[in-house]
Design a protein around this motif. Structure first.
Motif, PDB file in Angstrom:
ATOM      1  N   GLY A 112     -13.469 -32.133  -8.401  1.00  0.00           N
ATOM      2  CA  GLY A 112     -14.834 -32.650  -8.284  1.00  0.00           C
ATOM      3  C   GLY A 112     -15.408 -32.445  -6.893  1.00  0.00           C
ATOM      4  N   GLU A 113     -14.586 -32.737  -5.881  1.00  0.00           N
ATOM      5  CA  GLU A 113     -15.039 -32.563  -4.499  1.00  0.00           C
ATOM      6  C   GLU A 113     -15.186 -31.080  -4.155  1.00  0.00           C
ATOM      7  OE1 GLU A 113     -13.881 -33.946   0.046  1.00  0.00           O
ATOM      8  OE2 GLU A 113     -12.772 -34.793  -1.641  1.00  0.00           O
ATOM      9  N   ARG A 114     -14.259 -30.263  -4.636  1.00  0.00           N
ATOM     10  CA  ARG A 114     -14.373 -28.811  -4.405  1.00  0.00           C
ATOM     11  C   ARG A 114     -15.671 -28.279  -5.005  1.00  0.00           C
ATOM     12  NH1 ARG A 114      -8.747 -25.543  -5.271  1.00  0.00           N
ATOM     13  NH2 ARG A 114      -7.401 -26.907  -4.062  1.00  0.00           N
ATOM     14  N   SER A 115     -15.948 -28.728  -6.218  1.00  0.00           N
ATOM     15  CA  SER A 115     -17.174 -28.296  -6.894  1.00  0.00           C
ATOM     16  C   SER A 115     -18.403 -28.702  -6.088  1.00  0.00           C
ATOM     17  CB  SER A 115     -17.232 -28.906  -8.298  1.00  0.00           C
ATOM     18  OG  SER A 115     -18.437 -28.573  -8.932  1.00  0.00           O
ATOM     19  N   ALA A 116     -18.394 -29.909  -5.556  1.00  0.00           N
ATOM     20  CA  ALA A 116     -19.531 -30.386  -4.756  1.00  0.00           C
ATOM     21  C   ALA A 116     -19.705 -29.535  -3.502  1.00  0.00           C
ATOM     22  CB  ALA A 116     -19.328 -31.856  -4.383  1.00  0.00           C
ATOM     23  N   VAL A 117     -18.600 -29.174  -2.864  1.00  0.00           N
ATOM     24  CA  VAL A 117     -18.671 -28.335  -1.666  1.00  0.00           C
ATOM     25  C   VAL A 117     -19.257 -26.969  -2.015  1.00  0.00           C
ATOM     26  CG1 VAL A 117     -17.275 -27.097   0.046  1.00  0.00           C
ATOM     27  CG2 VAL A 117     -16.811 -29.511  -0.429  1.00  0.00           C
ATOM     28  N   LEU A 118     -18.786 -26.373  -3.097  1.00  0.00           N
ATOM     29  CA  LEU A 118     -19.284 -25.052  -3.497  1.00  0.00           C
ATOM     30  C   LEU A 118     -20.751 -25.104  -3.917  1.00  0.00           C
ATOM     31  CD1 LEU A 118     -16.165 -23.707  -5.409  1.00  0.00           C
ATOM     32  CD2 LEU A 118     -16.942 -23.120  -3.102  1.00  0.00           C
ATOM     33  N   ARG A 119     -21.137 -26.169  -4.597  1.00  0.00           N
ATOM     34  CA  ARG A 119     -22.553 -26.308  -4.974  1.00  0.00           C
ATOM     35  C   ARG A 119     -23.440 -26.467  -3.733  1.00  0.00           C
ATOM     36  NH1 ARG A 119     -23.475 -27.061 -10.458  1.00  0.00           N
ATOM     37  NH2 ARG A 119     -21.568 -27.381 -11.643  1.00  0.00           N
ATOM     38  N   ARG A 120     -22.956 -27.206  -2.753  1.00  0.00           N
ATOM     39  CA  ARG A 120     -23.714 -27.363  -1.503  1.00  0.00           C
ATOM     40  C   ARG A 120     -23.819 -26.016  -0.780  1.00  0.00           C
ATOM     41  NH1 ARG A 120     -27.797 -28.472   1.170  1.00  0.00           N
ATOM     42  NH2 ARG A 120     -27.486 -29.030   3.338  1.00  0.00           N
ATOM     43  N   ALA A 121     -22.745 -25.258  -0.759  1.00  0.00           N
ATOM     44  CA  ALA A 121     -22.774 -23.930  -0.134  1.00  0.00           C
ATOM     45  C   ALA A 121     -23.788 -23.037  -0.840  1.00  0.00           C
ATOM     46  CB  ALA A 121     -21.388 -23.292  -0.164  1.00  0.00           C
ATOM     47  N   ALA A 122     -23.824 -23.096  -2.168  1.00  0.00           N
ATOM     48  CA  ALA A 122     -24.798 -22.307  -2.932  1.00  0.00           C
ATOM     49  C   ALA A 122     -26.221 -22.746  -2.614  1.00  0.00           C
ATOM     50  CB  ALA A 122     -24.524 -22.429  -4.429  1.00  0.00           C
ATOM     51  N   ALA A 123     -26.432 -24.053  -2.466  1.00  0.00           N
ATOM     52  CA  ALA A 123     -27.766 -24.561  -2.136  1.00  0.00           C
ATOM     53  C   ALA A 123     -28.205 -24.079  -0.750  1.00  0.00           C
ATOM     54  CB  ALA A 123     -27.785 -26.090  -2.197  1.00  0.00           C
TER      55      ALA A 123
END
Length: 87
Positions: A40-51
Protein backbone atom coordinates in the motif's frame (compact mmCIF):
# COMPACT_ATOMS: atom_id res chain seq x y z
CA UNK A 1 25.92 17.52 -27.90
CA UNK A 2 22.82 18.38 -29.87
CA UNK A 3 23.11 16.22 -33.01
CA UNK A 4 21.42 18.85 -35.16
CA UNK A 5 23.37 21.93 -34.08
CA UNK A 6 26.54 20.47 -32.51
CA UNK A 7 25.89 22.74 -29.50
CA UNK A 8 27.20 21.48 -26.17
CA UNK A 9 24.08 20.99 -24.07
CA UNK A 10 25.71 19.73 -20.87
CA UNK A 11 29.04 18.63 -19.45
CA UNK A 12 29.45 15.94 -16.84
CA UNK A 13 32.26 14.92 -14.56
CA UNK A 14 33.05 11.22 -14.66
CA UNK A 15 32.40 9.36 -11.44
CA UNK A 16 35.33 7.85 -9.62
CA UNK A 17 35.42 4.28 -8.38
CA UNK A 18 34.84 5.70 -4.87
CA UNK A 19 31.75 7.57 -6.11
CA UNK A 20 30.36 4.36 -7.58
CA UNK A 21 31.08 2.37 -4.42
CA UNK A 22 29.33 5.01 -2.31
CA UNK A 23 26.32 5.09 -4.63
CA UNK A 24 26.11 1.29 -4.54
CA UNK A 25 26.24 1.20 -0.73
CA UNK A 26 23.54 3.88 -0.48
CA UNK A 27 21.31 2.04 -2.93
CA UNK A 28 21.79 -1.28 -1.13
CA UNK A 29 20.88 0.35 2.18
CA UNK A 30 17.82 2.09 0.72
CA UNK A 31 16.65 -1.18 -0.83
CA UNK A 32 16.40 -2.75 2.61
CA UNK A 33 13.92 -0.08 3.70
CA UNK A 34 12.00 -0.35 0.42
CA UNK A 35 11.79 -4.15 0.79
CA UNK A 36 10.31 -3.70 4.27
CA UNK A 37 7.67 -1.28 2.94
CA UNK A 38 4.21 -2.72 2.42
CA UNK A 39 2.45 -2.76 -0.96
CA UNK A 40 0.00 0.00 0.00
CA UNK A 41 2.77 2.42 0.91
CA UNK A 42 4.82 1.46 -2.16
CA UNK A 43 1.78 2.11 -4.33
CA UNK A 44 1.30 5.53 -2.72
CA UNK A 45 4.94 6.43 -3.37
CA UNK A 46 4.70 5.39 -7.03
CA UNK A 47 1.42 7.24 -7.50
CA UNK A 48 2.98 10.38 -6.01
CA UNK A 49 5.97 10.01 -8.34
CA UNK A 50 3.58 9.72 -11.30
CA UNK A 51 1.72 12.83 -10.14
CA UNK A 52 4.97 14.80 -9.91
CA UNK A 53 5.98 13.63 -13.40
CA UNK A 54 2.57 14.70 -14.69
CA UNK A 55 2.96 18.14 -13.06
CA UNK A 56 6.39 18.50 -14.69
CA UNK A 57 5.45 16.81 -17.98
CA UNK A 58 6.35 19.72 -20.25
CA UNK A 59 9.65 20.38 -18.49
CA UNK A 60 10.58 16.70 -18.60
CA UNK A 61 9.65 16.51 -22.27
CA UNK A 62 11.93 19.48 -22.99
CA UNK A 63 15.05 17.66 -21.84
CA UNK A 64 15.35 15.31 -24.83
CA UNK A 65 13.87 17.97 -27.11
CA UNK A 66 16.92 20.10 -26.37
CA UNK A 67 18.92 17.29 -27.96
CA UNK A 68 16.91 17.42 -31.17
CA UNK A 69 14.18 14.86 -30.45
CA UNK A 70 10.62 16.00 -31.32
CA UNK A 71 8.59 16.75 -28.19
CA UNK A 72 5.09 15.44 -29.03
CA UNK A 73 5.99 11.74 -29.29
CA UNK A 74 7.93 11.95 -26.02
CA UNK A 75 5.04 13.40 -24.03
CA UNK A 76 2.58 10.79 -25.26
CA UNK A 77 5.01 7.91 -24.69
CA UNK A 78 5.81 9.16 -21.16
CA UNK A 79 2.12 9.36 -20.35
CA UNK A 80 1.47 5.87 -21.72
CA UNK A 81 4.37 4.49 -19.71
CA UNK A 82 3.23 6.18 -16.50
CA UNK A 83 -0.35 5.02 -16.92
CA UNK A 84 0.60 1.49 -17.90
CA UNK A 85 3.20 0.94 -15.19
CA UNK A 86 1.94 2.88 -12.17
CA UNK A 87 -1.84 2.63 -12.30
Amino acid sequence: INPYTDDVVAKFTLATEEDLDEAYRAAAEAQKAWAATGPGERSAVLRRAAAIMEECREEIADWPASLGTPQAPLVSSQQACAVGKVF
